[in-house]
Design a protein around this motif. Structure first.
Motif, mmCIF file in Angstrom:
data_model
loop_
_atom_site.group_PDB
_atom_site.id
_atom_site.type_symbol
_atom_site.label_atom_id
_atom_site.label_comp_id
_atom_site.label_asym_id
_atom_site.label_seq_id
_atom_site.Cartn_x
_atom_site.Cartn_y
_atom_site.Cartn_z
ATOM 1 N N ALA A 1 0.818 -1.219 0.000
ATOM 2 C CA ALA A 1 0.000 0.000 0.000
ATOM 3 C C ALA A 1 0.851 1.267 0.000
ATOM 4 C CB ALA A 1 -0.938 -0.006 1.208
ATOM 5 N N LEU A 2 1.940 1.283 0.774
ATOM 6 C CA LEU A 2 2.734 2.505 0.893
ATOM 7 C C LEU A 2 3.378 2.901 -0.434
ATOM 8 C CD1 LEU A 2 3.813 4.761 2.668
ATOM 9 C CD2 LEU A 2 5.694 3.255 3.348
ATOM 10 N N PRO A 3 4.141 2.020 -1.124
ATOM 11 C CA PRO A 3 4.675 2.421 -2.433
ATOM 12 C C PRO A 3 3.582 2.699 -3.460
ATOM 13 C CG PRO A 3 5.110 0.097 -2.018
ATOM 14 C CD PRO A 3 4.633 0.690 -0.724
ATOM 15 N N SER A 4 2.477 1.957 -3.393
ATOM 16 C CA SER A 4 1.376 2.207 -4.337
ATOM 17 C C SER A 4 0.793 3.592 -4.139
ATOM 18 C CB SER A 4 0.288 1.150 -4.158
ATOM 19 O OG SER A 4 0.774 -0.143 -4.417
ATOM 20 N N LEU A 5 0.585 3.986 -2.879
ATOM 21 C CA LEU A 5 0.031 5.302 -2.593
ATOM 22 C C LEU A 5 0.993 6.406 -3.034
ATOM 23 C CD1 LEU A 5 -2.449 6.612 -1.337
ATOM 24 C CD2 LEU A 5 -1.294 6.588 0.863
ATOM 25 N N ALA A 6 2.292 6.182 -2.866
ATOM 26 C CA ALA A 6 3.277 7.170 -3.310
ATOM 27 C C ALA A 6 3.223 7.358 -4.822
ATOM 28 C CB ALA A 6 4.678 6.744 -2.881
ATOM 29 N N ILE A 7 3.061 6.265 -5.574
ATOM 30 C CA ILE A 7 2.960 6.357 -7.032
ATOM 31 C C ILE A 7 1.720 7.153 -7.432
ATOM 32 C CG2 ILE A 7 2.630 5.005 -9.127
ATOM 33 C CD1 ILE A 7 4.222 2.756 -7.781
ATOM 34 N N VAL A 8 0.609 6.906 -6.758
ATOM 35 C CA VAL A 8 -0.630 7.624 -7.074
ATOM 36 C C VAL A 8 -0.480 9.119 -6.802
ATOM 37 C CG1 VAL A 8 -3.062 7.879 -6.472
ATOM 38 C CG2 VAL A 8 -2.052 5.596 -6.689
ATOM 39 N N LEU A 9 0.117 9.470 -5.670
ATOM 40 C CA LEU A 9 0.266 10.880 -5.326
ATOM 41 C C LEU A 9 1.160 11.603 -6.324
ATOM 42 C CD1 LEU A 9 0.577 10.653 -1.435
ATOM 43 C CD2 LEU A 9 -1.423 11.279 -2.806
ATOM 44 N N VAL A 10 2.228 10.950 -6.781
ATOM 45 C CA VAL A 10 3.075 11.556 -7.807
ATOM 46 C C VAL A 10 2.304 11.691 -9.123
ATOM 47 C CG1 VAL A 10 5.159 11.230 -9.202
ATOM 48 C CG2 VAL A 10 5.217 10.786 -6.753
ATOM 49 N N GLY A 11 1.491 10.688 -9.435
ATOM 50 C CA GLY A 11 0.710 10.734 -10.665
ATOM 51 C C GLY A 11 -0.338 11.824 -10.694
ATOM 52 N N LEU A 12 -0.682 12.376 -9.534
ATOM 53 C CA LEU A 12 -1.658 13.471 -9.507
ATOM 54 C C LEU A 12 -1.127 14.745 -10.160
ATOM 55 C CD1 LEU A 12 -3.317 13.286 -5.977
ATOM 56 C CD2 LEU A 12 -4.438 13.037 -8.183
ATOM 57 N N LEU A 13 0.173 14.923 -10.177
ATOM 58 C CA LEU A 13 0.744 16.185 -10.677
ATOM 59 C C LEU A 13 0.346 16.478 -12.123
ATOM 60 C CD1 LEU A 13 4.297 15.954 -9.057
ATOM 61 C CD2 LEU A 13 2.352 17.324 -8.301
ATOM 62 N N PRO A 14 0.583 15.572 -13.081
ATOM 63 C CA PRO A 14 0.167 15.912 -14.448
ATOM 64 C C PRO A 14 -1.340 16.004 -14.612
ATOM 65 C CG PRO A 14 0.876 13.637 -14.334
ATOM 66 C CD PRO A 14 1.220 14.257 -13.016
ATOM 67 N N VAL A 15 -2.106 15.250 -13.805
ATOM 68 C CA VAL A 15 -3.561 15.343 -13.899
ATOM 69 C C VAL A 15 -4.034 16.735 -13.488
ATOM 70 C CG1 VAL A 15 -5.729 14.436 -13.004
ATOM 71 C CG2 VAL A 15 -3.867 12.873 -13.541
ATOM 72 N N LEU A 16 -3.470 17.265 -12.425
ATOM 73 C CA LEU A 16 -3.833 18.615 -11.989
ATOM 74 C C LEU A 16 -3.417 19.653 -13.017
ATOM 75 C CD1 LEU A 16 -2.908 18.377 -8.187
ATOM 76 C CD2 LEU A 16 -5.169 18.195 -9.255
ATOM 77 N N LEU A 17 -2.238 19.473 -13.625
ATOM 78 C CA LEU A 17 -1.812 20.396 -14.682
ATOM 79 C C LEU A 17 -2.746 20.319 -15.882
ATOM 80 C CD1 LEU A 17 2.081 20.033 -14.707
ATOM 81 C CD2 LEU A 17 0.736 21.991 -13.938
ATOM 82 N N LEU A 18 -3.160 19.107 -16.228
ATOM 83 C CA LEU A 18 -4.065 18.936 -17.363
ATOM 84 C C LEU A 18 -5.413 19.580 -17.095
ATOM 85 C CD1 LEU A 18 -4.622 17.662 -20.116
ATOM 86 C CD2 LEU A 18 -5.267 15.554 -18.935
ATOM 87 N N SER A 19 -5.948 19.384 -15.898
ATOM 88 C CA SER A 19 -7.238 19.989 -15.566
ATOM 89 C C SER A 19 -7.142 21.507 -15.558
ATOM 90 C CB SER A 19 -7.725 19.483 -14.210
ATOM 91 O OG SER A 19 -6.841 19.883 -13.171
ATOM 92 N N ARG A 20 -5.997 22.028 -15.119
ATOM 93 C CA ARG A 20 -5.805 23.485 -15.141
ATOM 94 C C ARG A 20 -5.719 24.004 -16.570
ATOM 95 N NH1 ARG A 20 -0.687 26.761 -12.413
ATOM 96 N NH2 ARG A 20 -1.368 28.848 -13.052
ATOM 97 N N ALA A 21 -5.021 23.249 -17.440
ATOM 98 C CA ALA A 21 -4.910 23.679 -18.833
ATOM 99 C C ALA A 21 -6.262 23.659 -19.534
ATOM 100 C CB ALA A 21 -3.929 22.778 -19.569
ATOM 101 N N MET A 22 -7.133 22.714 -19.167
ATOM 102 C CA MET A 22 -8.448 22.633 -19.802
ATOM 103 C C MET A 22 -9.335 23.811 -19.422
ATOM 104 S SD MET A 22 -9.280 18.577 -19.487
ATOM 105 C CE MET A 22 -10.877 18.749 -20.279
ATOM 106 N N LYS A 23 -9.065 24.424 -18.275
ATOM 107 C CA LYS A 23 -9.869 25.580 -17.861
ATOM 108 C C LYS A 23 -9.457 26.848 -18.592
ATOM 109 C CE LYS A 23 -10.741 23.843 -13.175
ATOM 110 N NZ LYS A 23 -10.538 24.087 -11.730
ATOM 111 N N ASN A 24 -8.184 26.901 -19.017
ATOM 112 C CA ASN A 24 -7.670 28.116 -19.657
ATOM 113 C C ASN A 24 -8.131 28.218 -21.096
ATOM 114 O OD1 ASN A 24 -6.335 28.702 -17.288
ATOM 115 N ND2 ASN A 24 -4.432 27.674 -17.916
#
Length: 533
Positions: free
Chosen positions: A510-533
């Motif tokens: 669970a711990l390494p899996s959760l770390a991978i997910v949290l790192v993977g959030l970065l491009p998703v947040l950037l993508l969602s921000r770009a879609m708003k612009n």
């Protein structure tokens, strides 16, 4: 410079050529092995891969298109939040989702145990998640955003004004959706489905953990269990052919996206605004958008967090923080090296292609851009085949130790797989720079190196950062090639999560899996921000 870049692109294409080259060395033994595979395992690999592709294709089409239609064409409470929340499952690798749901829903898990205690039921309350249908559901939950993203963009740009024109001509709502909006979005939907299916065929973590007989798992069995390079190459070439077909479909659909529709009244006019839903219709839309986010991201992340808390506070062993720090450091080191190398290559290629010279560089760059569609299993086999051939003829050559005993082989595989991601981001940045900027700089006496260093680099800073971030996150999640090519003592978070889950130590995974997910959030947040612009 152009010659060097051309040679580099060709070098990064060698793994694919190595897989295809295995067919050129067919002899009686290889033909006998091929016939043996056809009689024993090929039918299972083909059937399960086909069923997986059919199920995932249907699922991502329904979920992704449905969510895109609801968000793009209708207005309901929470719509603006779901515009970006529906992208969150992109941060969840399929194998991490499999670990979370397996631990939560298995027969001995707390969910079934609690329900049996509450209801007095006996036996399993539902079929085992680790099955073909379970894999289909998990892939749908983490891959539908490909369809949602492209379909939503197509519907938002073209469908709203055309639907308004259809309404003025007397068409009902159902007819406007199914005969106007969805046909306009069909190329985008096709492209999104093709991308999702390429990811499905390339997967190894879910197929191996669930015990499926797919082409990707078959490649690893042939290579690591049977120690048969020829069989692995044959299976890899068949998988590559399937991915090439999907890539052709995706590229053809992308070309069909390049048409425009008139926007009467403007994009923000009252006539083209989403239709307001109320009552039961609004509740249904809210449920349709909430279920994929809950099942594909929120609940799995909450479960992984609960497992980490249990391991830290309840287990007598506690969290392996020292080992976790070493795994995280290895993952970050490899991801950082690959991100820097891929971004530097993309910047150099983008500048060289912008100058529009002739030669072999443009087609070589296009070949490089196909690397993202090549599964990690194919890259690993295609890399080790020529290395093994060289070692057999020159045993004292250090090539084998270089590729399998150091991180060089891993970084090479990452560049083959993910350089296309960086190049796409850099080319998008260059597309926003008018050619007149370069012409003005040359008229003022600027040379090529000076223009690139003092003009392009500052203007491409955001694109380069985005490219580096995307490659960094992709490398953090990469599993198949890393499993085969990693040197001894260089386990990454993805590898240790897979190894723990394979050994049924899901709490420790669970711990390494959760770390991978949290790192993977970065491009998703950037993508969602770009879609708003």
């Amino acid at each position: 410079m152009r010659l060097l870049l051309t040679l580099l692109c060709v070098t990064l294409a060698l793994p694919v050529l190595g897989v295809l080259g295995a067919w050129a060395a067919l002899d009686e033994a290889a033909l006998a092995l091929l016939r043996h595979q056809a009689q024993t395992v090929m039918a299972d690999y083909t059937l399960q891969s086909a069923l997986l592709v059919l199920g995932v294709g249907l699922g991502v089409t329904l979920v992704g298109t449905g969510a895109a239609v609801v968000v793009a064409l209708f207005d309901f409470p929470g719509r603006r939040a779901f515009e970006w929340a529906l992208l969150l499952p992109l941060a969840m690798p399929a194998y991490v989702l499999a670990y979370a749901w397996t631990d939560a829903l298995q027969y001995s898990g707390p969910v079934q145990v609690g329900l049996r205690a509450l209801t007095g039921a006996q036996g399993a309350l539902w079929p085992d998640v680790r099955s073909l249908w379970g894999a289909v559901l998990l892939f749908v939950l983490c891959l539908y955003p490909y369809v949602y993203l492209l379909a939503r963009a197509a519907l938002g740009e073209r469908a709203a004004p055309m639907m308004e024109a259809a309404r003025l001509l007397g068409a009902g709502l159902r007819r406007r959706i199914f005969e106007v909006a969805l046909p306009l979005a069909r190329p985008a939907i096709t492209a999104g489905v093709a991308l999702a299916l390429m990811e499905t065929l390339a997967d190894y973590g879910v197929g191996s953990y669930f015990g499926l007989s797919t082409f990707s798992t078959g490649i690893y069995k042939a290579w690591l269990v049977m120690y048969d390079r020829v069989a692995a190459a044959q299976l890899a070439s068949l998988l590559l052919a399937a991915v090439a077909l999907l890539l052709f479909v995706e590229r053809r659909a992308q070309r069909r996206l390049r048409f425009a529709a008139a926007r009467p009244g403007g994009a923000g006019s009252a006539e083209t605004r989403p239709l307001r839903l109320r009552g039961a219709a609004a509740a249904l839309a809210l449920l349709l958008c909430a279920l994929p986010v809950l099942l594909g991201f929120v609940l799995p992340v909450a479960w992984l967090g609960w497992l980490v808390w249990q391991e830290a506070t309840v287990s007598e062993f506690g969290l392996p923080l020292a080992r976790f720090a070493a795994w995280a450091a290895t993952s970050f080191k490899l991801a950082a090296i690959a991100a820097l190398a891929a971004t530097a290559l993309a910047l150099a290629l983008g500048f060289a292609l912008r100058r529009r010279g002739g030669g072999l560089l443009p087609p070589a760059a296009r070949v490089l851009s196909l690397g993202y569609a090549v599964p990690g299993a194919v890259i690993a086999v295609g890399l080790l085949l020529p290395v093994g051939w060289v070692q057999q003829r020159w045993p004292d050559a250090p090539l084998g130790a270089l590729f399998t005993g150091t991180v060089f082989g891993l970084v090479y595989a990452y560049l083959v797989r993910f350089s296309a991601v960086a190049l796409q981001s850099v080319e998008a940045g260059y597309a926003r720079l008018a050619p007149s900027v370069d012409e003005s700089a040359r008229m003022l006496g600027g040379g090529g190196w000076r223009i690139w260093r003092e003009l392009h680099l500052p203007l491409l800073r955001r694109s380069a950062l985005a490219a580096a971030l995307l490659v960094f996150v992709d490398v953090m999640k990469e599993l198949p090639a890393t499993l085969v090519l990693r040197p001894f003592g260089s386990d990454t978070l993805a590898v240790v999560a897979y190894n723990f889950a394979r050994d049924e130590r899901l709490a420790e995974a669970a711990l390494p899996s959760l770390a991978i997910v949290l790192v993977g959030l970065l491009p998703v947040l950037l993508l969602s921000r770009a879609m708003k612009n």
